[in-house]
Design a protein around this motif. Structure first.
Motif, PDB file in Angstrom:
ATOM      1  N   GLU A 133       0.814  -1.210   0.000  1.00 34.12           N
ATOM      2  CA  GLU A 133       0.000   0.000   0.000  1.00 34.12           C
ATOM      3  C   GLU A 133       0.854   1.268   0.000  1.00 34.12           C
ATOM      4  OE1 GLU A 133      -0.989  -0.029   4.763  1.00 34.12           O
ATOM      5  OE2 GLU A 133      -2.084  -1.370   3.416  1.00 34.12           O
ATOM      6  N   VAL A 178      -5.554   2.187  -2.034  1.00 33.41           N
ATOM      7  CA  VAL A 178      -5.276   1.456  -0.802  1.00 33.41           C
ATOM      8  C   VAL A 178      -6.230   0.272  -0.650  1.00 33.41           C
ATOM      9  CG1 VAL A 178      -5.255   1.644   1.718  1.00 33.41           C
ATOM     10  CG2 VAL A 178      -4.282   3.484   0.329  1.00 33.41           C
ATOM     11  N   TYR A 179      -7.493   0.451  -1.011  1.00 40.15           N
ATOM     12  CA  TYR A 179      -8.469  -0.647  -0.941  1.00 40.15           C
ATOM     13  C   TYR A 179      -8.008  -1.815  -1.816  1.00 40.15           C
ATOM     14  CZ  TYR A 179     -12.979  -3.080  -1.212  1.00 40.15           C
ATOM     15  OH  TYR A 179     -13.976  -4.034  -1.160  1.00 40.15           O
ATOM     16  N   VAL A 225      -7.744  12.350  -3.167  1.00 41.81           N
ATOM     17  CA  VAL A 225      -7.986  11.473  -2.020  1.00 41.81           C
ATOM     18  C   VAL A 225      -8.930  10.333  -2.395  1.00 41.81           C
ATOM     19  CG1 VAL A 225      -9.944  12.810  -1.115  1.00 41.81           C
ATOM     20  CG2 VAL A 225      -8.525  11.476   0.444  1.00 41.81           C
ATOM     21  N   ILE A 226      -9.834  10.560  -3.351  1.00 42.38           N
ATOM     22  CA  ILE A 226     -10.713   9.485  -3.822  1.00 42.38           C
ATOM     23  C   ILE A 226      -9.893   8.381  -4.474  1.00 42.38           C
ATOM     24  CG2 ILE A 226     -12.626   8.928  -5.370  1.00 42.38           C
ATOM     25  CD1 ILE A 226     -13.609  11.791  -5.050  1.00 42.38           C
ATOM     26  N   GLN A 237     -16.180  -0.272  -6.236  1.00 42.97           N
ATOM     27  CA  GLN A 237     -15.314   0.772  -5.680  1.00 42.97           C
ATOM     28  C   GLN A 237     -14.604   1.552  -6.801  1.00 42.97           C
ATOM     29  OE1 GLN A 237     -14.012   2.926  -2.644  1.00 42.97           O
ATOM     30  NE2 GLN A 237     -14.756   0.925  -2.004  1.00 42.97           N
ATOM     31  N   ALA A 267     -15.051   5.506  -7.833  1.00 41.24           N
ATOM     32  CA  ALA A 267     -13.910   6.420  -7.845  1.00 41.24           C
ATOM     33  C   ALA A 267     -13.838   7.181  -9.166  1.00 41.24           C
ATOM     34  CB  ALA A 267     -12.620   5.642  -7.612  1.00 41.24           C
ATOM     35  N   ALA A 288      -6.721   7.859  -3.948  1.00 40.81           N
ATOM     36  CA  ALA A 288      -5.874   7.260  -2.918  1.00 40.81           C
ATOM     37  C   ALA A 288      -6.647   6.197  -2.129  1.00 40.81           C
ATOM     38  CB  ALA A 288      -5.350   8.344  -1.982  1.00 40.81           C
ATOM     39  N   GLN A 289      -7.923   6.476  -1.817  1.00 36.54           N
ATOM     40  CA  GLN A 289      -8.744   5.491  -1.101  1.00 36.54           C
ATOM     41  C   GLN A 289      -8.922   4.223  -1.922  1.00 36.54           C
ATOM     42  OE1 GLN A 289     -12.601   6.935   0.203  1.00 36.54           O
ATOM     43  NE2 GLN A 289     -13.508   4.893  -0.012  1.00 36.54           N
ATOM     44  N   CYS A 290      -9.185   4.397  -3.191  1.00 44.71           N
ATOM     45  CA  CYS A 290      -9.381   3.230  -4.058  1.00 44.71           C
ATOM     46  C   CYS A 290      -8.100   2.413  -4.193  1.00 44.71           C
ATOM     47  CB  CYS A 290      -9.877   3.696  -5.423  1.00 44.71           C
ATOM     48  SG  CYS A 290     -10.355   2.366  -6.527  1.00 44.71           S
ATOM     49  N   LEU A 323       0.662   4.125  -3.010  1.00 43.09           N
ATOM     50  CA  LEU A 323       0.393   5.546  -2.810  1.00 43.09           C
ATOM     51  C   LEU A 323       1.508   6.410  -3.408  1.00 43.09           C
ATOM     52  CD1 LEU A 323      -1.083   5.844   0.803  1.00 43.09           C
ATOM     53  CD2 LEU A 323      -2.212   6.371  -1.354  1.00 43.09           C
TER      54      LEU A 323
END
Length: 631
Positions: A481, A548-549, A541-542, A523, A527, A544-546, A485
Motif C-alpha cells: 500500500e 489502498v483498498y 484522495v478518492i 469501488q 472512484a 488514494a482510497q481506491c 500511494l
C-alpha cells in the motif's frame, strides 16, 4: 624612406611581380623590391606571394646633402620600426618577419619611414600623412582574413585576450578575469548554456557510459565516432556530449552540422546531405550531423537518413528524450548505436553547482560559519554587498532538480538574480531575511522559490507515463500500500489526468481482484465517477482510497486467466469454427422452428433440480477453461 606594398595575387602585372616596385628612398640612397627572381637573400613570404628583398640601389645625384649628415643613412624597419643601417636592413627584415611579423591593413596613405639624417632635421610631412602616435606605420603582409593589428598585437595578444584563451573549456569565464560584474554574469545567456563544458575532461556524470576505459570514451578520444542515438531524460548531458564531439571533430578537420527536428524540414536535411557528399567526394572530409529531438521527425523524414548513414556519407548523432524503440525507425536503429544516459546523481549535481558557484564568485557558507570575506569576484559593480550562499541551499537544489543539470543551474541563477536585485533596492541599514548589512545571503528557501515549477520528471505522453502506471499496477498487485500511494502521487503531482488513473483502476478491479472481492469493481467505478464530478486536486484522495483498498484486497486472477484460455483456444483452432448447437439457437420465426432451431432446449427455471444439457459445441464437450492449460 617609403616602401610600397606589393600584392602578389594573379591580378598583379607580371612585370611588377618580376621586378618588384621601386621604393622611394631619402636622398643619397635607394631601395628596390625584387620579385621571385631575387637571390638567396630574398625574403620567403606566405603562400601566394613573391619574394621581397630590400637592396641598396645606386646613388642618384642629389642637390646638396643635408647639413651634418655623415656616413651611411639609417633605414627604419617597416615591421618593428627599429632604425638600422641600410646595409643591414635585408638580414634584419628576414629575421623580423620569420619571427612573426606584423598583421595589419595597409593604410590609405604611405607615410615616410626614413629617420632624419644624423645631426639633421627630418623631412617635413603633411599633417594628414603623419601616423598617429603609438599606431602602426603600415603592414607589409596579410596572414588571414582578419583586420589589422598593431605591432604590439602582432607579437602576441593583449593581456585580456591571453587570459581568455587560457581559460580551459572556453566557458566564457574570461569575462570574470576582465572584471565582469556578478550582474553581468547573470544576464544574457542562461547559466546552463554559459557553463556547458567543451571537453570530456570537464564532463560530469554518466560514468557508466563515458567512464575511463569504456568503449564510447575510447572511440571519442581516438576520433572514431560511430552513428549514435543519445537517449536520456532532459538535462542529463545529451546536447553537451554532442557539443564536445563537435569541438573535437572540428579540430580534426571534420564538419559538424547541427539541426533541430523542431524547426528543420526535410529539405534542410537534404541540403546538408548534398553538401556532405560534395565534401567527401572532393576533399575526403567527413561530416557529422547532429539532430536534436530526433523523435520529432516522422517515419518518412527519418527514412531520409537511411542510405546516407548506411554508406557513411554522414555520421548521424541523434538526441531524444523518448524511447527510441517507439519513436525511431527500426531500420535507422539498426544502423546506429543507442547510448542510454541516466539522470545525474546528487553527487554529480553538487559538483556542477559548485562549478557554477566558483564561476559566479559566490562564497559558500556552512551552518556554523560566520560571514567573512567573499570569494574573488563576488563583489558586483552594481552592488556593494558580497553575495553568499548556504551550503544547505546547494545540497537541497542538487536533490530537488531530480538529476536535471539545466534545471539546477537555471534555478540557481534565478535565485541569485532575485537576491541581488532585492539587495540592491534595499536600504543600506536594513537586515531582512536572507540579507544583512555585511552581505546578501541566498538561503534554502530562496533556492526552492527559484525553481518556480514542479521538479518531478514526468511526461504524460512519453516513457515515464508508462513506467509509472506499470509501477502502480504492480505495487497494488503485490499488496504494497505504501508503494502504491507513492506511484499514484508521482503521477498526479507530475500532472497526470486523474481519469486515466481511474480507468486503469477499473481494469485492475476485474483483472487482479476479480471474484475474490466483487465489491472492488463497484469501488473502482465509484472512484471514476467521483473524479469526473469534482476533478483535481480534490479527487486525489478518492483515488488514494481506491488504491489502498485494492492493495489490501484479496487477489484472484481466476476470471482473467480463464478468459485468456478461451482466447488461446480460439486462436489455436484449426479449420472452420464449430457451429452453434441447434438447441441453443433462438427461433423467432416459423421457418427457423421448422429448421430445428431451439428444438430440445430445456428451460432451467422450470426444473427444480440440475438440468443435464450441453452448452459447448460437440468438438469442445468437456473442456474446462478454469483449469490451467499446458503451454
Amino acid at each position: 624612406m617609403t616602401f610600397s606594398h606589393v600584392s602578389m595575387r594573379n591580378q598583379v602585372d607580371p612585370k611588377s611581380r618580376e621586378l618588384g616596385d621601386v621604393a622611394q628612398q631619402p636622398r643619397g640612397s635607394k631601395a628596390r623590391l625584387l620579385g621571385r627572381g631575387a637571390g638567396p637573400g630574398g625574403l620567403q613570404l606566405p603562400k601566394g606571394c613573391g619574394r621581397l628583398r630590400f637592396l641598396p640601389g645606386p646613388r642618384e645625384p642629389m642637390e646638396e646633402p643635408t647639413e651634418g649628415a655623415e656616413g651611411e643613412r639609417v633605414v627604419q624597419c617597416p615591421v618593428c620600426l627599429r632604425e638600422l643601417p641600410g646595409a643591414d636592413i635585408n638580414a634584419h627584415l628576414d629575421r623580423c618577419l620569420q619571427a612573426g611579423g606584423a598583421e595589419a591593413e595597409p593604410p590609405s596613405k604611405r607615410p615616410r619611414l626614413a629617420a632624419a639624417p644624423p645631426g639633421g632635421q627630418a623631412e617635413e610631412q603633411p599633417e594628414e600623412a603623419r601616423p598617429p602616435a603609438g599606431s602602426p606605420v603600415f603592414s607589409l603582409f596579410h596572414k588571414g582574413r582578419g583586420g589589422g593589428q598593431s605591432p604590439a598585437a602582432a607579437g602576441g595578444r593583449s593581456g585580456a585576450a591571453r587570459d581568455e584563451a587560457a581559460v580551459p573549456g572556453g566557458h566564457g569565464c574570461a569575462a570574470a578575469l576582465c572584471g565582469e560584474s556578478l550582474a553581468q554574469k547573470l544576464e544574457g545567456k542562461p547559466l546552463a548554456e554559459r557553463l556547458r563544458p567543451d571537453t570530456l575532461g570537464n564532463y560530469v556524470g554518466q560514468e557508466r557510459v563515458l567512464g575511463a576505459q569504456t568503449l564510447l570514451r575510447s572511440l571519442l578520444e581516438s576520433h572514431e565516432i560511430p552513428s549514435l542515438i543519445l537517449w536520456g531524460p532532459p538535462g542529463c548531458g545529451k546536447t553537451t556530449l554532442a557539443h564536445i564531439i563537435a569541438n573535437s571533430s572540428k579540430k580534426n578537420g571534420m564538419r559538424f552540422v547541427t539541426l533541430s527536428a523542431t524547426s528543420a524540414k526535410t529539405n534542410d536535411v537534404r541540403d546538408v546531405i548534398s553538401q556532405a557528399q560534395n565534401e567527401k567526394r572532393l576533399f575526403k572530409r567527413k561530416t557529422i550531423l547532429f539532430i536534436d529531438e530526433i523523435h520529432r521527425f516522422n517515419k518518412s523524414q527519418q527514412d531520409t537518413f537511411l542510405p546516407h548513414v548506411e554508406c557513411g556519407t554522414v555520421t548521424l548523432i541523434g538526441a531524444t528524450t523518448e524511447n527510441p524503440s517507439f519513436q525511431v525507425n527500426a531500420a535507422l536503429l539498426s544502423r546506429c548505436r543507442v547510448i542510454v544516459l541516466e539522470k545525474l546523481s546528487a553527487e554529480a549535481m553538487e559538483a556542477i553547482l559548485m562549478r557554477a558557484v566558483r564561476f559566479l564568485g559566490l562564497q559558500v557558507v556552512g551552518q556554523g560559519n560566520q560571514l567573512g570575506t567573499p570569494a574573488t569576484g563576488s563583489s558586483s559593480k552594481s552592488s556593494e554587498f558580497p553575495v553568499y550562499i548556504e551550503e544547505k541551499a546547494l545540497n537541497t537544489l542538487a536533490y530537488l532538480c531530480d538529476g536535471d543539470a539545466r534545471t539546477g543551474l537555471n534555478g540557481l541563477q534565478l535565485a541569485v538574480q532575485a537576491r541581488v536585485a532585492a539587495g540592491r533596492n534595499a536600504p543600506l541599514n536594513t537586515s531582512a531575511k536572507g540579507g544583512a548589512a555585511h552581505g546578501i545571503v541566498v538561503t534554502e528557501e530562496h533556492v526552492k522559490e527559484g525553481l518556480q515549477r514542479s521538479h518531478i520528471l514526468y511526461d504524460r505522453a512519453g516513457e515515464e507515463h508508462y513506467n509509472c502506471i506499470s509501477a502502480l499496477h504492480k505495487s497494488m498487485r503485490g499488496s504494497d500500500e505504501n508503494a502504491s500511494l507513492y506511484w499514484l502521487a508521482r503521477m498526479l503531482e507530475g500532472g497526470e489526468d486523474p481519469l486515466y488513473v481511474a480507468r486503469r483502476l477499473v481494469r485492475f478491479a476485474s483483472e487482479d481482484i476479480g471474484l475474490a472481492d466483487p465489491l472492488a469493481l463497484t469501488q473502482a467505478v465509484a472512484a471514476y465517477q467521483g473524479c469526473h464530478f469534482i476533478g483535481m486536486p480534490e479527487c486525489e484522495v478518492i483515488l488514494a482510497q481506491c488504491v489502498v483498498y485494492f492493495a489490501r484486497a484479496p487477489k484472484s486472477i481466476e476470471v482473467y486467466r480463464a478468459y485468456g484460455n478461451v482466447k488461446e483456444c480460439l486462436r489455436m483452432h484449426s479449420g472452420p469454427l464449430p457451429p452453434v448447437p441447434l438447441h441453443l439457437r433462438n427461433a423467432p420465426t416459423r421457418l427457423m422452428k421448422n429448421l430445428g432451431y431451439g428444438k430440445g432446449y430445456k428451460y432451467n427455471p422450470m426444473y427444480k433440480g440440475p438440468v443435464e444439457q450441453d452448452y459447448l459445441p460437440e468438438e469442445l464437450k468437456g473442456t474446462d477453461f478454469f483449469k490451467e492449460r499446458k503451454t
